[in-house]
Design an enzyme around this catalytic site. Structure first.
Site, PDB file in Angstrom:
ATOM      1  CG  ASP A  57      29.770   2.833  20.083  1.00  0.00           C
ATOM      2  OD1 ASP A  57      30.360   3.854  19.703  1.00  0.00           O
ATOM      3  OD2 ASP A  57      30.342   1.739  20.241  1.00  0.00           O
TER       4      ASP A  57
ATOM      5  CB  SER B 146      33.563  16.004  23.393  1.00  0.00           C
ATOM      6  OG  SER B 146      34.620  16.693  24.028  1.00  0.00           O
TER       7      SER B 146
ATOM      8  CB  CYS C 138      63.551 -22.074  16.626  1.00  0.00           C
ATOM      9  SG  CYS C 138      61.768 -22.100  16.884  1.00  0.00           S
TER      10      CYS C 138
ATOM     11  CE1 TYR D  17      23.477  14.072  21.514  1.00  0.00           C
ATOM     12  CE2 TYR D  17      22.861  12.079  20.334  1.00  0.00           C
ATOM     13  CZ  TYR D  17      23.776  13.075  20.610  1.00  0.00           C
ATOM     14  OH  TYR D  17      24.998  13.077  19.970  1.00  0.00           O
TER      15      TYR D  17
ATOM     16  CE  LYS E 200      33.349   5.627  26.943  1.00  0.00           C
ATOM     17  NZ  LYS E 200      32.930   5.624  25.528  1.00  0.00           N
TER      18      LYS E 200
ATOM     19  CD  GLU F 236      -2.969   0.997   2.339  1.00  0.00           C
ATOM     20  OE1 GLU F 236      -3.711   1.975   2.560  1.00  0.00           O
ATOM     21  OE2 GLU F 236      -2.997  -0.063   2.995  1.00  0.00           O
ATOM     22  CE1 TYR F 237       5.826   5.324   2.884  1.00  0.00           C
ATOM     23  CE2 TYR F 237       7.043   4.282   1.077  1.00  0.00           C
ATOM     24  CZ  TYR F 237       6.900   5.308   2.001  1.00  0.00           C
ATOM     25  OH  TYR F 237       7.812   6.326   2.025  1.00  0.00           O
ATOM     26  CG  ASP F 238       6.335  -0.335  -1.933  1.00  0.00           C
ATOM     27  OD1 ASP F 238       6.928   0.527  -1.251  1.00  0.00           O
ATOM     28  OD2 ASP F 238       6.610  -1.549  -1.900  1.00  0.00           O
TER      29      ASP F 238
ATOM     30  CE  LYS G  31      29.635   8.868  25.203  1.00  0.00           C
ATOM     31  NZ  LYS G  31      30.110   8.154  24.011  1.00  0.00           N
TER      32      LYS G  31
ATOM     33  CD  GLU H 292      19.040  12.354  27.455  1.00  0.00           C
ATOM     34  OE1 GLU H 292      19.092  12.220  26.211  1.00  0.00           O
ATOM     35  OE2 GLU H 292      19.119  13.452  28.022  1.00  0.00           O
TER      36      GLU H 292
ATOM     37  NE  ARG I 108      31.977  16.918  19.281  1.00  0.00           N
ATOM     38  CZ  ARG I 108      33.254  17.270  19.392  1.00  0.00           C
ATOM     39  NH1 ARG I 108      34.124  16.828  18.497  1.00  0.00           N
ATOM     40  NH2 ARG I 108      33.665  18.059  20.356  1.00  0.00           N
TER      41      ARG I 108
ATOM     42  CB  CYS J 111      60.401 -24.837  21.199  1.00  0.00           C
ATOM     43  SG  CYS J 111      59.949 -23.856  19.747  1.00  0.00           S
TER      44      CYS J 111
ATOM     45  CB  CYS K 259      62.889 -26.130  17.137  1.00  0.00           C
ATOM     46  SG  CYS K 259      63.211 -25.203  18.655  1.00  0.00           S
TER      47      CYS K 259
ATOM     48  CB  CYS L 250      62.178 -21.297  21.648  1.00  0.00           C
ATOM     49  SG  CYS L 250      63.248 -22.364  20.652  1.00  0.00           S
TER      50      CYS L 250
END
Length: 647
Positions: free
Chosen positions: A108, A75, A412, A210, A298, A29-31, A106, A104, A127, A390, A393, A406
């Protein structure tokens, strides 16, 4: 329906689908209505400012244009413990009295600064350095959760975070087997900073709004009112928005967020705490870098539990053994982790690790997989034993400090291949055409054992190796010959001395001018050099005390390889500056950027100290960036760096 009615209806459906996550009509319908709008626009030649047809990615751009923000974007200062957070809350209350805080998520992703004039979306930028960013209007136009018109007649810069939901990432990878995206954050940032808006559109991003920077005529006096304004204007807002009046209330919200973090359909790396009232914010003010009225709490790097199936001991070029944990593959921070370093045997014991047992895994700075400790053992779990021989060797291992080594560096095979391969790498002597597989074939079939043996190779020797024809043989021999003109700094790095990276090698070359002078230096002399401590100094002394190493160096000299340091007279934009590179650059590798800085008169530094003049910070810059901020050192982003070097 009129064109206005079509646009309004389509935007309403898009808002319900992309912002509210509550679709009310079928896609068909949207299309159908969308196709009618396209036909009407084509026949009339008219396109409304907020038409959804504007969201289709246009032609690729030739380059990013710089955009200056109307008001600086700051920041946030960071705290990483509840003790630090409580100190911050108490400091705010001591300054302004009791007040309300908002809490709120944060997100990423990548910060977006969207500009609206007279109710219309007129542009968006990254930014950048807070004063200028990159114009990404064409890219952000493709993001359907960004409204193209709002009920506001003034001028406003509204900030949000561009993100890719984890479910969208999963669907994208399922549908695009030849273009797999590992990390939702990088996928979002890469799409928004891609010169082809069609790439942005294909990744189906969101922007969560935000904050505001500059506003003209907006009747908002608290963060709570701002969120209501954003919701009223159909912006996607923070999934979590709570208020609290003291530290305990804030802590309770954060603990609830941490508990639910793994259930979110997006990446977060912390929580943002702000003073709610704008007038109170003005009283608190700003530092040079951060607002005093907001802070980011954090989270520790994300951790998960998985099975440790096996421990394999790898031998490095210096003979040091490193235990590698083979894990049941597990998704962590957008990447599939199947191996992790266990550091050394002492670390294995301290963490009580067992094979066939569950362990906790963390990605420090969301990059390096680390095994934290034992989570759950089972009847089939087994003790991890310290190896005696080792794995390459079979020589009897020796202990030096916390590590196993070693001692048979002459025989080696793994050590020999590692040393020669390291010598050939681009930051070292840059011998092209010799992969690790080729070096192994040379060791096994041509019986070379030191980098100096490369200079004795003939065309007849190379012809014995699989895949070596006339042209390749000629190219490799030319590259080997060209490496004789290596600089002193490159040679010091190429020797493979433990703990010596490219920047330290440059410092040593500048300080001592020749290998003979470096060889004569003692630990106390070396340790006095900036960036070099006692551990690194001892590594250097130990290297030159080894007779086998001295024999190899003499062989190099016999082939004419004994460079001395020549002071650079290059004058450029970085002249007189000590520069640190941190984070990931999009246009350069670290090595390429370093060479460019030096070619323009700069001096590279491996760590941030008070003597550093400039820090070039790329994506995911970590502790070095934080230290530079504390020391007040000038920091630039990649775009500013490109401008400085004339790219």
């Amino acid at each position: 329906m009129t064109m206005r009615q079509m646009v309004d209806q389509l935007n309403k459906w898009a808002y319900e689908y992309y912002v509210l996550d509550n679709p009310t009509v079928k896609d068909t319908e949207y299309d159908a209505l969308y196709d009618q709008l396209v036909a009407l626009e084509k026949s009339t030649g008219q396109v409304l400012d907020d038409s959804p047809t504007k969201r289709v990615g246009g032609e690729p751009l030739s380059g990013f244009v710089r955009h200056k923000h109307i008001k600086r974007l700051y920041s946030l200062d960071k705290v990483q413990s509840f003790n630090e957070l409580e100190e911050w809350v108490n400091k705010v209350i001591a300054a302004v009295g009791l007040t309300t805080f908002t809490v709120e998520l944060k997100y990423d992703g990548l910060t977006i600064n969207a500009t609206y004039r007279n109710g219309k979306f007129v542009g968006a930028s990254t930014r950048g350095n807070g004063i200028e960013g990159e114009d990404v209007t064409a890219q952000v136009l493709t993001i359907r959760s960004v409204p193209l018109s709002i009920d506001f007649d003034g001028v406003a810069e509204i900030q949000g975070e561009g993100i890719m939901r984890l479910s969208v990432l999963e669907n994208y990878n399922r549908s695009n087997p030849n273009d797999q995206l590992k990390n939702a954050r990088n996928a979002a940032a890469g799409a928004i900073r891609n010169l082809d808006p069609a790439v942005t559109a294909k990744r189906n991003l969101d922007v969560v709004f935000y904050s505001t920077g500059y506003t003209e005529g907006m009747d908002v006096s608290t963060q709570t009112q701002l969120v209501e304004f954003l919701k009223h204007n159909k912006f996607k807002t923070n999934f979590v928005f709570e208020t609290a009046t003291d530290f305990q209330g804030i802590k309770k919200v954060i603990e609830k967020i941490a508990e639910n973090r793994s259930k979110y359909d997006f990446l977060i790396d912390g929580v943002v705490i702000k003073v709610n009232d704008y007038a109170t914010r003005e009283l608190l003010g700003y530092t040079d870098k951060f607002p005093k009225w907001a802070v980011a709490y954090k989270f520790d790097a994300e951790q998960v539990m998985t099975r440790l199936n096996e421990v394999r001991w790898q031998v490095g070029r210096t003979g040091k053994l490193t235990p590698i944990g083979v894990l049941e593959p597990v998704d962590l921070c957008g990447a599939t982790i199947s191996r992790a370093t266990l550091n050394n045997f002492g670390d294995i014991q301290r963490k009580n690790l067992l094979v066939n047992a569950d362990v906790f895994i963390r990605r420090s700075n969301d990059v390096i997989p680390e095994v934290l400790g034992l989570a759950q053992k089972y009847p089939e779990s087994e003790t991890i034993h310290k190896p005696a021989n080792c794995p390459s060797c079979n020589s009897i291992l020796v202990e030096r400090g916390a590590n196993l080594y070693c001692p048979d560096s002459l025989n080696c095979k793994t050590q020999i291949v590692g040393r020669i391969n390291h010598y050939c790498t681009k930051p070292a002597c840059n011998i092209e055409g010799l992969s690790e597989k080729t070096v192994l074939a040379m060791v096994e079939n041509l019986h070379i054992s030191t980098p100096a043996d490369l200079y004795d190779l003939t065309a007849e020797d190379l012809a014995q190796l699989e895949g070596f024809k006339d042209k390749k043989i000629s190219n490799v021999l030319k590259s080997i010959e060209a490496s004789k003109s290596v600089t002193l700094a490159q040679l010091i790095y190429a020797l493979g001395i433990d703990n010596i990276g490219t920047v330290t090698a440059r410092d040593l070359a500048k300080q001592f001018k020749s290998l003979d002078n470096l060889r004569s230096a003692d630990v106390s002399t070396l340790a006095q050099i900036d960036q070099i401590g006692e551990v690194v100094a001892q590594s250097i002394v130990d290297y030159f005390a080894d007779e086998e190493n001295l024999v190899a160096l003499n062989k190099l000299r016999e082939h004419g390889i004994n460079p001395t340091y020549t002071e650079s007279t290059t004058v450029g934009v970085f002249s007189g500056k000590k520069v640190v590179l941190t984070g990931t650059l999009e246009k350069f590798t670290r090595s390429e950027a370093g060479k460019l800085i030096e070619s323009l008169g700069g001096q590279l530094s491996a760590s941030v100290t008070s003597s550093v003049n400039l820090v070039v910070a790329g994506e995911a810059a970590g502790s070095k960036l934080d230290k530079a901020r504390k020391l007040g050192i000038e920091i630039i982003d990649e775009q500013t760096f490109l401008q400085m070097v004339g790219k």
